[in-house]
Design an enzyme around this catalytic site. Structure first.
Site, PDB file in Angstrom:
ATOM      1  N   ASP A   8       0.860  -1.177   0.000  1.00  0.00           N
ATOM      2  CA  ASP A   8       0.000   0.000   0.000  1.00  0.00           C
ATOM      3  C   ASP A   8       0.899   1.230   0.000  1.00  0.00           C
ATOM      4  OD1 ASP A   8      -2.295   1.730   0.503  1.00  0.00           O
ATOM      5  OD2 ASP A   8      -1.622   1.773   2.593  1.00  0.00           O
ATOM      6  N   ASP A  10      -0.187   5.046   0.769  1.00  0.00           N
ATOM      7  CA  ASP A  10      -0.436   6.046   1.798  1.00  0.00           C
ATOM      8  C   ASP A  10      -0.314   5.464   3.199  1.00  0.00           C
ATOM      9  OD1 ASP A  10      -0.937   7.657  -0.339  1.00  0.00           O
ATOM     10  OD2 ASP A  10      -3.068   7.937   0.052  1.00  0.00           O
ATOM     11  N   THR A 113      -2.298   1.001  -4.888  1.00  0.00           N
ATOM     12  CA  THR A 113      -2.821   2.232  -4.307  1.00  0.00           C
ATOM     13  C   THR A 113      -4.137   2.653  -4.952  1.00  0.00           C
ATOM     14  OG1 THR A 113      -2.352   4.603  -4.015  1.00  0.00           O
ATOM     15  CG2 THR A 113      -1.369   3.528  -5.936  1.00  0.00           C
ATOM     16  N   ALA A 114      -4.936   3.393  -4.189  1.00  0.00           N
ATOM     17  CA  ALA A 114      -6.159   3.979  -4.731  1.00  0.00           C
ATOM     18  C   ALA A 114      -5.852   5.230  -5.550  1.00  0.00           C
ATOM     19  CB  ALA A 114      -7.127   4.329  -3.599  1.00  0.00           C
ATOM     20  N   LYS A 158      -8.566  -3.577  -4.634  1.00  0.00           N
ATOM     21  CA  LYS A 158      -7.133  -3.895  -4.571  1.00  0.00           C
ATOM     22  C   LYS A 158      -6.897  -5.391  -4.700  1.00  0.00           C
ATOM     23  CE  LYS A 158      -5.103  -0.043  -2.010  1.00  0.00           C
ATOM     24  NZ  LYS A 158      -4.279   0.357  -0.842  1.00  0.00           N
ATOM     25  N   ASP A 181      -1.313  -0.349   6.387  1.00  0.00           N
ATOM     26  CA  ASP A 181      -1.553   0.238   7.703  1.00  0.00           C
ATOM     27  C   ASP A 181      -3.024   0.190   8.103  1.00  0.00           C
ATOM     28  OD1 ASP A 181      -2.874   3.329   7.351  1.00  0.00           O
ATOM     29  OD2 ASP A 181      -2.057   2.366   5.570  1.00  0.00           O
TER      30      ASP A 181
END
Length: 259
Positions: A8, A10, A113-114, A158, A181
């Site tokens: 991931d 962020d 990632t988004a 994802k 996270d």
């Protein structure tokens, strides 16, 4: 088949939110107004703190697509240096070292990632990773249409993107690793055989503890406060900054020494 490692972005590979730095670069490029920048910063903060319902996920996706509709691909690409200038100093070296260790062990490392596919690609190239999975946007004649061109890489999206990559590249997901996270990435983490929680939020920490997952913890409270202050500064663009600038320009009075 060999495994791979999925990271991931962020608050996992980097401190804070990549959307903050995209928004700031877009503002500097004249693509968004000050009000839009403040609104997006607040929406992104709520998204990161509280996650999203299915409806909220759809709304977020559409907000991102609307923000680039009608923009030339080349113009967004030219924002790359400004975006990277904000992101690169915030990378967690501990997580980047994990990625390189996987590569050295024969497992390719990917960013998931988004954020946009373009940002995922650029970061993967700069960090010498093996690729990125992000949100794809439709392009016609070099211009973004404002429509999606694939799954929204958030929550189940994802996991779907990872499964598609694994099928295409012959990756053994049971031998793969996923780092995040956030509780929102549980679908991605449950897709692989070796989930790793990185500075996890409370919900993810609880799951990791119950299931015996590895936990990496190195974040400092000061870093979190620094990120919160940075996001808050976006919401106050043009406000307090004017006062600071005025103070900076004010000439200093010389102190007279008595003789």
């Amino acid at each position: 088949m060999a495994g791979a490692a999925f990271f991931d972005l962020d608050k996992t590979l980097m401190e804070g939110s990549s959307a903050f730095h995209f928004g700031r670069a877009a503002y500097r490029a004249g693509m968004v107004s000050r009000r839009q920048l403040a609104s997006d910063a607040w929406a992104n903060l709520r998204f990161r703190l509280h996650g999203s319902t299915d409806q909220g996920t759809d709304e977020l996706r559409q907000r991102i697509l609307d923000s680039i509709a009608g923009q030339r691909v080349v113009d967004l690409a030219r924002m790359g240096p400004d975006i990277l200038a904000g992101i690169l100093p915030l990378l967690y070296r501990e997580v980047l070292d994990e990625a390189y260790a996987h590569q050295d062990a024969g497992r390719p490392a990917y960013i998931v990632t988004a954020a946009s596919q373009e940002l995922a690609d650029v970061l993967a190239h700069v960090l010498v990773l093996d690729g990125g999975l992000g949100m794809r946007s439709e392009v016609r004649d070099g211009v973004y249409t404002g429509r999606a061109a694939g799954p929204f890489t958030y929550r189940e999206g994802k996991a779907e993107a990872i499964r598609e990559l694994a099928a295409r590249e012959g990756i053994d997901l049971s031998e793969s690793y996923a780092y995040s996270d956030s509780e929102s990435d549980l679908p991605m983490m449950r897709t692989v055989g070796h989930p790793v929680a990185v500075n996890p939020d409370r919900a993810l920490e609880r799951v990791a503890r119950e299931e015996g997952w590895r936990v990496m913890r190195f974040d400092k409270l000061g870093r979190r406060i620094k990120w919160a202050a940075a996001v808050g500064s976006v919401a106050l663009v043009g406000g307090g900054s004017g006062y600071v600038a005025a103070r900076a320009r004010r000439p200093r009075r010389r102190l007279l020494r008595r003789r």
